[in-house]
Design a protein around this motif. Structure first.
Motif, PDB file in Angstrom:
ATOM      1  N   PHE A   4      11.914  78.931   3.087  1.00  0.00           N
ATOM      2  CA  PHE A   4      11.290  79.383   4.333  1.00  0.00           C
ATOM      3  C   PHE A   4      12.030  80.578   4.913  1.00  0.00           C
ATOM      4  N   GLU A   5      13.356  80.550   4.853  1.00  0.00           N
ATOM      5  CA  GLU A   5      14.151  81.647   5.407  1.00  0.00           C
ATOM      6  C   GLU A   5      13.881  82.947   4.653  1.00  0.00           C
ATOM      7  N   ALA A   6      13.794  82.839   3.308  1.00  0.00           N
ATOM      8  CA  ALA A   6      13.513  84.039   2.517  1.00  0.00           C
ATOM      9  C   ALA A   6      12.147  84.609   2.857  1.00  0.00           C
ATOM     10  N   LEU A   7      11.163  83.715   2.970  1.00  0.00           N
ATOM     11  CA  LEU A   7       9.819  84.170   3.313  1.00  0.00           C
ATOM     12  C   LEU A   7       9.777  84.757   4.709  1.00  0.00           C
ATOM     13  N   ALA A   8      10.344  84.058   5.671  1.00  0.00           N
ATOM     14  CA  ALA A   8      10.265  84.477   7.073  1.00  0.00           C
ATOM     15  C   ALA A   8      10.976  85.801   7.303  1.00  0.00           C
ATOM     16  N   ASN A   9      12.126  85.993   6.629  1.00  0.00           N
ATOM     17  CA  ASN A   9      12.865  87.241   6.830  1.00  0.00           C
ATOM     18  C   ASN A   9      12.131  88.448   6.238  1.00  0.00           C
ATOM     19  N   ALA A  10      11.318  88.190   5.207  1.00  0.00           N
ATOM     20  CA  ALA A  10      10.615  89.293   4.555  1.00  0.00           C
ATOM     21  C   ALA A  10       9.315  89.658   5.242  1.00  0.00           C
ATOM     22  N   LEU A  11       8.804  88.783   6.098  1.00  0.00           N
ATOM     23  CA  LEU A  11       7.507  89.049   6.727  1.00  0.00           C
ATOM     24  C   LEU A  11       7.633  90.055   7.865  1.00  0.00           C
ATOM     25  N   PRO A  12       6.636  90.964   8.004  1.00  0.00           N
ATOM     26  CA  PRO A  12       6.639  91.884   9.153  1.00  0.00           C
ATOM     27  C   PRO A  12       6.106  91.219  10.423  1.00  0.00           C
ATOM     28  N   ASP A  13       5.508  90.056  10.278  1.00  0.00           N
ATOM     29  CA  ASP A  13       4.963  89.346  11.435  1.00  0.00           C
ATOM     30  C   ASP A  13       6.021  88.456  12.050  1.00  0.00           C
ATOM     31  N   GLY A  14       5.900  88.248  13.357  1.00  0.00           N
ATOM     32  CA  GLY A  14       6.819  87.377  14.060  1.00  0.00           C
ATOM     33  C   GLY A  14       6.491  85.916  13.802  1.00  0.00           C
ATOM     34  N   ILE A  15       7.530  85.093  13.663  1.00  0.00           N
ATOM     35  CA  ILE A  15       7.370  83.644  13.490  1.00  0.00           C
ATOM     36  C   ILE A  15       8.243  82.942  14.516  1.00  0.00           C
ATOM     37  N   ILE A  16       7.661  81.985  15.214  1.00  0.00           N
ATOM     38  CA  ILE A  16       8.403  81.158  16.166  1.00  0.00           C
ATOM     39  C   ILE A  16       8.023  79.706  15.924  1.00  0.00           C
ATOM     40  N   VAL A  17       9.039  78.836  15.836  1.00  0.00           N
ATOM     41  CA  VAL A  17       8.829  77.399  15.700  1.00  0.00           C
ATOM     42  C   VAL A  17       9.221  76.737  17.014  1.00  0.00           C
ATOM     43  N   LEU A  18       8.314  75.923  17.564  1.00  0.00           N
ATOM     44  CA  LEU A  18       8.525  75.265  18.861  1.00  0.00           C
ATOM     45  C   LEU A  18       8.509  73.758  18.689  1.00  0.00           C
ATOM     46  N   ASP A  19       9.189  73.075  19.604  1.00  0.00           N
ATOM     47  CA  ASP A  19       9.015  71.625  19.674  1.00  0.00           C
ATOM     48  C   ASP A  19       7.994  71.302  20.757  1.00  0.00           C
ATOM     49  N   THR A  20       7.788  70.028  21.008  1.00  0.00           N
ATOM     50  CA  THR A  20       6.745  69.622  21.956  1.00  0.00           C
ATOM     51  C   THR A  20       7.081  69.957  23.395  1.00  0.00           C
ATOM     52  N   ASP A  21       8.333  70.347  23.664  1.00  0.00           N
ATOM     53  CA  ASP A  21       8.713  70.777  25.018  1.00  0.00           C
ATOM     54  C   ASP A  21       8.611  72.287  25.189  1.00  0.00           C
ATOM     55  N   SER A  22       8.019  72.968  24.162  1.00  0.00           N
ATOM     56  CA  SER A  22       7.918  74.430  24.144  1.00  0.00           C
ATOM     57  C   SER A  22       9.278  75.106  24.021  1.00  0.00           C
ATOM     58  N   ASP A  23      10.282  74.373  23.560  1.00  0.00           N
ATOM     59  CA  ASP A  23      11.584  74.983  23.294  1.00  0.00           C
ATOM     60  C   ASP A  23      11.578  75.585  21.899  1.00  0.00           C
ATOM     61  N   ILE A  24      12.159  76.792  21.763  1.00  0.00           N
ATOM     62  CA  ILE A  24      12.144  77.521  20.504  1.00  0.00           C
ATOM     63  C   ILE A  24      13.237  76.991  19.583  1.00  0.00           C
ATOM     64  N   GLN A  25      12.819  76.582  18.369  1.00  0.00           N
ATOM     65  CA  GLN A  25      13.757  76.070  17.384  1.00  0.00           C
ATOM     66  C   GLN A  25      14.089  77.108  16.321  1.00  0.00           C
ATOM     67  N   TYR A  26      13.212  78.110  16.160  1.00  0.00           N
ATOM     68  CA  TYR A  26      13.463  79.145  15.174  1.00  0.00           C
ATOM     69  C   TYR A  26      12.674  80.396  15.564  1.00  0.00           C
ATOM     70  N   ALA A  27      13.281  81.575  15.326  1.00  0.00           N
ATOM     71  CA  ALA A  27      12.592  82.864  15.504  1.00  0.00           C
ATOM     72  C   ALA A  27      13.069  83.792  14.400  1.00  0.00           C
ATOM     73  N   ASN A  28      12.136  84.438  13.713  1.00  0.00           N
ATOM     74  CA  ASN A  28      12.541  85.323  12.617  1.00  0.00           C
ATOM     75  C   ASN A  28      12.886  86.710  13.151  1.00  0.00           C
ATOM     76  N   PRO A  29      13.473  87.585  12.324  1.00  0.00           N
ATOM     77  CA  PRO A  29      13.914  88.916  12.810  1.00  0.00           C
ATOM     78  C   PRO A  29      12.779  89.773  13.375  1.00  0.00           C
ATOM     79  N   ALA A  30      11.547  89.594  12.893  1.00  0.00           N
ATOM     80  CA  ALA A  30      10.445  90.440  13.374  1.00  0.00           C
ATOM     81  C   ALA A  30      10.162  90.238  14.856  1.00  0.00           C
ATOM     82  N   VAL A  31      10.579  89.108  15.412  1.00  0.00           N
ATOM     83  CA  VAL A  31      10.349  88.847  16.833  1.00  0.00           C
ATOM     84  C   VAL A  31      11.041  89.902  17.682  1.00  0.00           C
ATOM     85  N   GLU A  32      12.244  90.305  17.284  1.00  0.00           N
ATOM     86  CA  GLU A  32      12.976  91.315  18.064  1.00  0.00           C
ATOM     87  C   GLU A  32      12.269  92.663  18.001  1.00  0.00           C
ATOM     88  N   ARG A  33      11.744  93.021  16.820  1.00  0.00           N
ATOM     89  CA  ARG A  33      11.032  94.298  16.703  1.00  0.00           C
ATOM     90  C   ARG A  33       9.766  94.316  17.552  1.00  0.00           C
TER      91      ARG A  33
END
Length: 678
Positions: A153-182
């Motif tokens: 997943f990390e290899a895929l997520a880091n290579a994607l130009p699209d932003g990825i965010i993983v949330l839990d049920t409280d809307s807390d962010i558990q993961y964000a890939n580098p594209a989110v900053e761009r």
């Protein structure tokens, strides 16, 4: 992130072929050094990437000849590996195994899933990835699976130009890939552990939390999870339009949500530009039609300023007429304005204004920020207004502009090229309308003058016919009286002289009558009505019967149409053409043909003879008043018959011409509208 399948046919082919991986996925897995393979339902290896060949030590050719089960120790088989896959499902299964390479046995973890083929009646192929265990064995198979999934997943997520965010049920962010900053400016590491509401505009945060809670309680979705367009909150405060895809999954009993998103600002900007261009084109089209249909220039100018402000989303628009010869110098006279109240016709000095620069250069003047623009320190044309930006274009030719069209805004603003093009198109329409109004005014004046001239001509012709006819009749009468009383005393010359004088007076009388008739073609004609040309021609032939018999003429007539016209004038037209055809036949018996043919919206009617013909140089002169091609000793006539024909045809909305050669006969053709229009 557009919904739907890729439009790239090569990608589609990769994904549909049994035994090959999607090019993008294979590249990502290769970059992460993850071995991947495909196995047919029969247990044959049908594909493996370079990482898989490196892991096993076999070449691709060797793998093609090797059963999948031959790769495993301890009796592991394909059937046992896929037994954890539910029948008909594609949920993944991960199993620790020992791989028998060419040289050794290595501990690995295999992750499998079923992948359907295009032919739904065929069994799905098995796809999988395999990772060598380079660390001490984990406490359970689940931990090995976690490691494989995590790295993949990390290899895929880091290579994607699209932003990825993983949330839990409280809307807390558990993961964000580098594209989110761009895309949104947020540091992915700093986002982890924070609430998703940080990347949601404040106005939408509560609705997001409410929608999430409702979904967790009821499963009801208030948006399309496959694709929805929502704004994101950038760290610098502005909103970024995003195309978002959502999904959820469960891991270790906990529920998570994945958001995949892309910045769609370029597409939104393109859509906005296209919308603006459409609005501007529709405005230009509307103004063009209005300029053609409405002769009221002031009304059109007022409507123009209203449309310009709406199309450019501006505050003010004005149209000023330039008067370069004012008593106090050049001035601009307001003709129309929108967005402020100024008396119509109010003038302002042209010197020093933005409009003066446009008039001097002949081109558009674009101001994005008047306060910082060093070109101008003079006023705008909108008094007592905090104008900050605007466009000014000239109306009319550069050498002698009629005026200027301005649009202004109170905020600093960048104008696109199509905004300037739009305003110049509007200015062209205004200039054309003003020029057309001038043409129409001059045309009306000319028509009025021609009508007055024609009326005077008719009055003159009428007076001349009465005033001149009387002395001519007196001359003719006294000459005839002299001839009768003094005939015995006159010699042959005397009687001949008297005959010449009487003949001249009679010809003069005929010419005066013809001139009077010529002048009254338009003013004294009968109203148009349906006319059967066959009946008209029959009456003409009856009148010409003696002339036809004396000349032994043969006249062939094709069926003629019914038209809208003046039956009396059309009868005179045919009589003049037929009598000329008979008279100018030469020494042989005349042969005359009358034909009719419809061409488009007109009838073409021709009178053809086989007479003496006409020299090409004289073919236009024969239609002029009193123009004769022969002496009176050769042929009689006043020289006005064909001129009358032309006036009659023109009154009926047609034209007349002749095709002839000396000695080859002549064909006179005239047109008349088939629908009665003139």
């Amino acid at each position: 992130m557009e919904p739907g399948p890729s439009n790239d046919p090569s990608v589609a082919a990769d994904e549909s072929e049994v035994g090959s991986f999607p090019a993008r996925l294979e590249g990502l897995l290769e970059a992460a050094d993850i071995a991947c393979f495909r196995v047919a339902p029969t247990g044959t290896i049908v594909d493996g990437n370079d990482a898989f060949t490196r892991l096993t030590g076999y070449t691709r050719t060797e793998l093609d000849e090797l059963p999948f089960d031959a790769l495993f120790e301890d009796g592991t088989t394909l059937e046992s590996l896929v037994s954890e896959l539910d029948e008909g499902e594609s949920s993944p299964a991960s199993t620790p195994v020992s791989i028998r390479t060419k040289t050794e046995t290595v501990p690995c973890t295999v992750h499998l899933e079923r992948r359907p083929q295009d032919d739904t009646e065929r069994e799905p192929v098995i796809t999988g990835i395999v990772r060598q265990q380079h660390v001490p064995a984990r406490s359970s198979a689940a931990s090995d699976s976690n490691l494989t999934y995590g790295r993949t997943f990390e290899a895929l997520a880091n290579a994607l130009p699209d932003g990825i965010i993983v949330l839990d049920t409280d809307s807390d962010i558990q993961y964000a890939n580098p594209a989110v900053e761009r895309i949104l400016g947020h540091d992915p590491d700093e986002l982890v552990g924070s609430s998703k509401v940080e990347i949601i505009p404040e106005r939408l945060r509560q609705s997001h939390l409410s929608a999430l809670q409702r979904y967790l309680e009821t499963g009801e979705r208030n948006i399309n999870w496959s694709y929805v367009e929502l704004p994101g909150q950038h760290t610098d405060g502005h909103e970024v339009p995003l195309g978002v895809s959502l999904t959820d999954f469960t891991f270790d009993g906990d529920r998570y949500f994945v958001g995949l998103f892309r910045d769609i600002s370029p597409r939104k900007e393109a859509e906005q530009t296209l919308t603006e261009k459409v609005v501007q084109l529709e405005s230009v089209s509307y103004l063009g039609r209005r300029a053609l249909e409405n002769a009221d220039i002031d009304d059109m100018l007022e409507k123009t300023t209203e449309l310009v402000t709406a199309a450019l989303d501006a505050e003010y628009a004005t149209v000023f007429e330039h008067d370069a010869a004012g008593p106090d110098g050049a001035v601009l006279r307001l003709r129309a304005g929108t967005g402020f109240d100024v008396a119509d016709g109010e003038t302002t000095p042209a010197a020093g204004s933005i409009a003066a620069a446009a008039l001097a250069d002949g081109g558009p003047v674009v101001i994005e920020d008047l306060e910082s623009d060093p070109r101008f320190d003079g006023p705008s044309l909108v008094p007592d207004r905090d104008v900050r930006s605007g466009i000014t274009v000239t109306i009319g030719p550069t050498a002698d502009p009629w005026g200027v069209l301005d649009v202004y805004d109170t905020d600093r603003r960048e104008f696109a090229d199509h905004d300037v093009d739009f305003l110049e198109s509007v200015a062209t329409i205004i200039a054309t309308a003003i020029e057309r109004q001038g043409y129409e005014r001059r045309l009306n004046e000319t028509v009025s003058e021609l009508e007055a001239s024609n009326e005077r001509l008719e009055q003159f012709a009428y007076a001349a016919s009465h005033d001149l006819q009387e002395p001519l009749r007196m001359i003719s009468s006294y000459l005839q009286l002299i001839e009768s009383r003094y005939a015995a005393e006159l010699d042959a010359d005397g009687r001949e002289f008297i005959d010449y004088a009487v003949d001249g007076a009679n010809r003069m009388s005929e010419m005066i009558d013809g001139l009077l008739e010529y002048s009254r073609i338009d003013t004294q004609g009968d109203p148009f009505e349906p006319v059967d040309l066959d009946a008209v021609l029959a009456d003409v032939l009856t009148d010409l019967q003696m002339m036809v018999e004396q000349s032994d003429a043969e006249i062939a007539v094709e069926p003629l149409p019914e038209v809208q016209g003046d039956s009396r004038q059309l009868r005179q037209l045919f009589q003049n053409l037929l009598s000329n055809a008979i008279e100018y036949s030469g020494d042989k018996s005349p042969q005359v043909d009358v034909t009719a043919e419809q061409r488009g919206r007109n009838w073409e009617i021709s009178v053809r003879d086989d007479g003496i013909g006409i020299d090409p140089d004289d073919q236009d002169r024969v239609f002029q008043v009193f123009q004769r091609l022969h002496t009176r000793e050769e042929y009689d006539g006043t020289g006005i018959g064909l001129a009358l024909c032309r006036r009659i045809v023109e009154r009926h909305g047609g034209e007349i011409w002749v095709d002839a050669e000396p000695g080859e006969g002549s064909t006179f053709t005239f047109t008349i509208p088939a629908d009665g229009s003139r």
